[in-house]
Design a protein around this motif. Sequence first.
Motif, PDB file in Angstrom:
ATOM      1  N   ASP A  61       0.826  -1.216   0.000  1.00  0.00           N
ATOM      2  CA  ASP A  61       0.000   0.000   0.000  1.00  0.00           C
ATOM      3  C   ASP A  61       0.860   1.266   0.000  1.00  0.00           C
ATOM      4  OD1 ASP A  61      -2.427  -1.325  -0.076  1.00  0.00           O
ATOM      5  OD2 ASP A  61      -2.607  -1.446   2.097  1.00  0.00           O
ATOM      6  N   ARG A  62       1.932   1.250   0.783  1.00  0.00           N
ATOM      7  CA  ARG A  62       2.822   2.421   0.829  1.00  0.00           C
ATOM      8  C   ARG A  62       3.489   2.653  -0.527  1.00  0.00           C
ATOM      9  NH1 ARG A  62       8.215   3.398   3.039  1.00  0.00           N
ATOM     10  NH2 ARG A  62       8.432   1.209   3.581  1.00  0.00           N
ATOM     11  N   PHE A  63       3.902   1.570  -1.176  1.00  0.00           N
ATOM     12  CA  PHE A  63       4.564   1.674  -2.476  1.00  0.00           C
ATOM     13  C   PHE A  63       3.605   2.225  -3.524  1.00  0.00           C
ATOM     14  CE2 PHE A  63       6.750   0.524  -6.296  1.00  0.00           C
ATOM     15  CZ  PHE A  63       8.086   0.354  -5.961  1.00  0.00           C
ATOM     16  N   ILE A  64       2.386   1.683  -3.553  1.00  0.00           N
ATOM     17  CA  ILE A  64       1.392   2.122  -4.543  1.00  0.00           C
ATOM     18  C   ILE A  64       0.957   3.559  -4.285  1.00  0.00           C
ATOM     19  CG2 ILE A  64      -1.005   1.772  -5.288  1.00  0.00           C
ATOM     20  CD1 ILE A  64       0.944  -0.103  -6.643  1.00  0.00           C
ATOM     21  N   SER A  65       0.875   3.961  -3.031  1.00  0.00           N
ATOM     22  CA  SER A  65       0.508   5.346  -2.725  1.00  0.00           C
ATOM     23  C   SER A  65       1.539   6.318  -3.265  1.00  0.00           C
ATOM     24  CB  SER A  65       0.356   5.528  -1.211  1.00  0.00           C
ATOM     25  OG  SER A  65      -0.712   4.776  -0.712  1.00  0.00           O
ATOM     26  N   ALA A  66       2.820   5.933  -3.169  1.00  0.00           N
ATOM     27  CA  ALA A  66       3.898   6.808  -3.636  1.00  0.00           C
ATOM     28  C   ALA A  66       4.090   6.736  -5.145  1.00  0.00           C
ATOM     29  CB  ALA A  66       5.206   6.445  -2.934  1.00  0.00           C
ATOM     30  N   LEU A  67       3.943   5.540  -5.702  1.00  0.00           N
ATOM     31  CA  LEU A  67       4.168   5.320  -7.139  1.00  0.00           C
ATOM     32  C   LEU A  67       2.967   4.543  -7.690  1.00  0.00           C
ATOM     33  CD1 LEU A  67       7.929   4.226  -6.929  1.00  0.00           C
ATOM     34  CD2 LEU A  67       7.034   6.508  -7.492  1.00  0.00           C
ATOM     35  N   PRO A  68       1.871   5.229  -7.980  1.00  0.00           N
ATOM     36  CA  PRO A  68       0.608   4.554  -8.295  1.00  0.00           C
ATOM     37  C   PRO A  68       0.540   3.886  -9.659  1.00  0.00           C
ATOM     38  CG  PRO A  68       0.351   6.933  -8.459  1.00  0.00           C
ATOM     39  CD  PRO A  68       1.716   6.696  -7.889  1.00  0.00           C
ATOM     40  N   THR A  69       1.442   4.225 -10.568  1.00  0.00           N
ATOM     41  CA  THR A  69       1.382   3.659 -11.915  1.00  0.00           C
ATOM     42  C   THR A  69       2.757   3.143 -12.337  1.00  0.00           C
ATOM     43  OG1 THR A  69       1.918   5.761 -13.004  1.00  0.00           O
ATOM     44  CG2 THR A  69      -0.430   5.293 -12.580  1.00  0.00           C
ATOM     45  N   LEU A  70       2.761   2.321 -13.346  1.00  0.00           N
ATOM     46  CA  LEU A  70       4.021   1.825 -13.889  1.00  0.00           C
ATOM     47  C   LEU A  70       4.877   2.989 -14.391  1.00  0.00           C
ATOM     48  CD1 LEU A  70       4.419  -1.296 -16.146  1.00  0.00           C
ATOM     49  CD2 LEU A  70       5.663   0.791 -16.653  1.00  0.00           C
ATOM     50  N   GLU A  71       4.236   3.968 -15.018  1.00  0.00           N
ATOM     51  CA  GLU A  71       4.977   5.125 -15.532  1.00  0.00           C
ATOM     52  C   GLU A  71       5.637   5.914 -14.403  1.00  0.00           C
ATOM     53  OE1 GLU A  71       1.928   4.274 -16.340  1.00  0.00           O
ATOM     54  OE2 GLU A  71       1.694   4.280 -18.522  1.00  0.00           O
ATOM     55  N   SER A  72       4.944   6.063 -13.279  1.00  0.00           N
ATOM     56  CA  SER A  72       5.524   6.802 -12.150  1.00  0.00           C
ATOM     57  C   SER A  72       6.704   6.053 -11.560  1.00  0.00           C
ATOM     58  CB  SER A  72       4.466   7.076 -11.077  1.00  0.00           C
ATOM     59  OG  SER A  72       3.968   5.873 -10.510  1.00  0.00           O
ATOM     60  N   LEU A  73       6.643   4.729 -11.574  1.00  0.00           N
ATOM     61  CA  LEU A  73       7.780   3.927 -11.117  1.00  0.00           C
ATOM     62  C   LEU A  73       8.974   4.121 -12.047  1.00  0.00           C
ATOM     63  CD1 LEU A  73       9.246   1.705  -9.525  1.00  0.00           C
ATOM     64  CD2 LEU A  73       7.956   0.004 -10.841  1.00  0.00           C
ATOM     65  N   ALA A  74       8.721   4.131 -13.343  1.00  0.00           N
ATOM     66  CA  ALA A  74       9.805   4.302 -14.315  1.00  0.00           C
ATOM     67  C   ALA A  74      10.469   5.669 -14.174  1.00  0.00           C
ATOM     68  CB  ALA A  74       9.265   4.113 -15.729  1.00  0.00           C
ATOM     69  N   GLN A  75       9.688   6.680 -13.845  1.00  0.00           N
ATOM     70  CA  GLN A  75      10.200   8.050 -13.767  1.00  0.00           C
ATOM     71  C   GLN A  75      10.882   8.340 -12.428  1.00  0.00           C
ATOM     72  OE1 GLN A  75       6.703  10.360 -14.590  1.00  0.00           O
ATOM     73  NE2 GLN A  75       6.597   9.707 -16.741  1.00  0.00           N
ATOM     74  N   ALA A  76      10.632   7.519 -11.418  1.00  0.00           N
ATOM     75  CA  ALA A  76      11.202   7.767 -10.086  1.00  0.00           C
ATOM     76  C   ALA A  76      12.711   7.521 -10.095  1.00  0.00           C
ATOM     77  CB  ALA A  76      10.531   6.856  -9.061  1.00  0.00           C
ATOM     78  N   ASP A  77      13.424   8.207  -9.196  1.00  0.00           N
ATOM     79  CA  ASP A  77      14.855   7.937  -9.080  1.00  0.00           C
ATOM     80  C   ASP A  77      15.050   6.698  -8.213  1.00  0.00           C
ATOM     81  OD1 ASP A  77      15.621   8.858  -6.129  1.00  0.00           O
ATOM     82  OD2 ASP A  77      14.248  10.347  -6.964  1.00  0.00           O
ATOM     83  N   GLU A  78      16.210   6.059  -8.368  1.00  0.00           N
ATOM     84  CA  GLU A  78      16.458   4.786  -7.700  1.00  0.00           C
ATOM     85  C   GLU A  78      16.378   4.906  -6.178  1.00  0.00           C
ATOM     86  OE1 GLU A  78      20.386   2.444  -7.131  1.00  0.00           O
ATOM     87  OE2 GLU A  78      19.531   1.662  -8.996  1.00  0.00           O
ATOM     88  N   GLN A  79      16.855   6.025  -5.625  1.00  0.00           N
ATOM     89  CA  GLN A  79      16.832   6.201  -4.172  1.00  0.00           C
ATOM     90  C   GLN A  79      15.403   6.192  -3.629  1.00  0.00           C
ATOM     91  OE1 GLN A  79      19.763   6.999  -1.675  1.00  0.00           O
ATOM     92  NE2 GLN A  79      20.177   5.410  -3.182  1.00  0.00           N
ATOM     93  N   THR A  80      14.472   6.779  -4.367  1.00  0.00           N
ATOM     94  CA  THR A  80      13.068   6.771  -3.946  1.00  0.00           C
ATOM     95  C   THR A  80      12.521   5.352  -3.921  1.00  0.00           C
ATOM     96  OG1 THR A  80      12.675   8.991  -4.834  1.00  0.00           O
ATOM     97  CG2 THR A  80      10.748   7.577  -4.528  1.00  0.00           C
ATOM     98  N   VAL A  81      12.817   4.592  -4.972  1.00  0.00           N
ATOM     99  CA  VAL A  81      12.337   3.214  -5.056  1.00  0.00           C
ATOM    100  C   VAL A  81      12.934   2.376  -3.931  1.00  0.00           C
ATOM    101  CG1 VAL A  81      12.279   1.123  -6.478  1.00  0.00           C
ATOM    102  CG2 VAL A  81      12.035   3.377  -7.560  1.00  0.00           C
ATOM    103  N   MET A  82      14.237   2.530  -3.695  1.00  0.00           N
ATOM    104  CA  MET A  82      14.897   1.745  -2.659  1.00  0.00           C
ATOM    105  C   MET A  82      14.410   2.125  -1.259  1.00  0.00           C
ATOM    106  SD  MET A  82      16.649  -0.301  -4.424  1.00  0.00           S
ATOM    107  CE  MET A  82      17.596  -1.101  -3.139  1.00  0.00           C
ATOM    108  N   ALA A  83      14.105   3.399  -1.068  1.00  0.00           N
ATOM    109  CA  ALA A  83      13.584   3.831   0.236  1.00  0.00           C
ATOM    110  C   ALA A  83      12.228   3.185   0.513  1.00  0.00           C
ATOM    111  CB  ALA A  83      13.464   5.348   0.279  1.00  0.00           C
TER     112      ALA A  83
END
Length: 348
Positions: A61-83
Amino acid sequence: MATFDSQKVVNWYHQHGRKHLPWQPISSQKGSKKQANPYHVWLSEIMLQQTQVVKVMEYFDRFISALPTLESLAQADEQTVMALWSGLGYYNRARNLHKAAKQCVELHQGELPQSREALEALSGIGRSTAAAIMSLAFDKPEPIMDGNVKRVFARQFLVKGEPNKASTLKQFWALAEQHANQTDPAAYTQGLMDLGATLCKKSKPDCSRCPIESSCLAKGEDVIADYPEKKKKVKQTTLNLYVRLEACSDDTLSTLQLEQRPSKGIWPKLWFFPLYEVEPKEPPLFVITHKLTHRILQLHVYPQTHTQQNIAIKDSQSKRIQRSELLKYPHPKALTHILNHYDNHHLP
């Protein structure tokens, strides 16, 4: 002895299976099939690799709230994803997830491809994960093979050998292909996983409620406890780490001194407390044991003093942050383990 009937698994799932997991589709009109979100299915499958459902639910739920779509995941920086992944472990899963999202944008118009071969070409997606996406997201009859399914099949068909050995896996896949359900693939796939998770458990299986009890060879021969064969224990090595912990003047840890780990070695690129290169002469504040898959970490935690030197990571990126900001920095679970121990035993 009855023969295995995949439709019994489908019927059981519709009556008793899990239907309220956060990545599952919301109920639609009665009589119509639910449409799953492929991005949600993919993310959950990656998170569920080597991680229990209960643990994944709080992260999903926390991951989807921050990055709700595949496109938003692709555009995020690696540190955000790892956090967002911090604490789930097996961090290459998150790195590959991020890479695969970018590949989807570059090669598939920002969507997950709808063929198993194309899915397997993406970073971090193997045969079983690709098949799970195909069946759960696109309702295609692709056989899957996770730990729960291996347990069900090992008992149903008396499959000998350690579950992850190549020869054993070959038998499992042949059985999965032979018994795939063509009429309701998504329900069958989820049903098999739910059977293993809720009834056909490692210990004390609830055979009396199992829809395929009558075809279970292990049940018929009263050898359920012998299947699947036990994995050989992984040999673990012990690693001592000497941790430098800086408290504020009032002995609280409202701020944290962190350093980013090197790109190689334990916890690559994650944020952790500074380490001493050699064991300090002073006694540690406390020592705790933190277990990883192949290692047992002995974390010797020292309060910072002006006389202590020999810091392990030189020329690394170092930051002092507010503890409330910790979720912004990807960090291993061991860091949280240390903080919890300090809070419970050393706060004034």
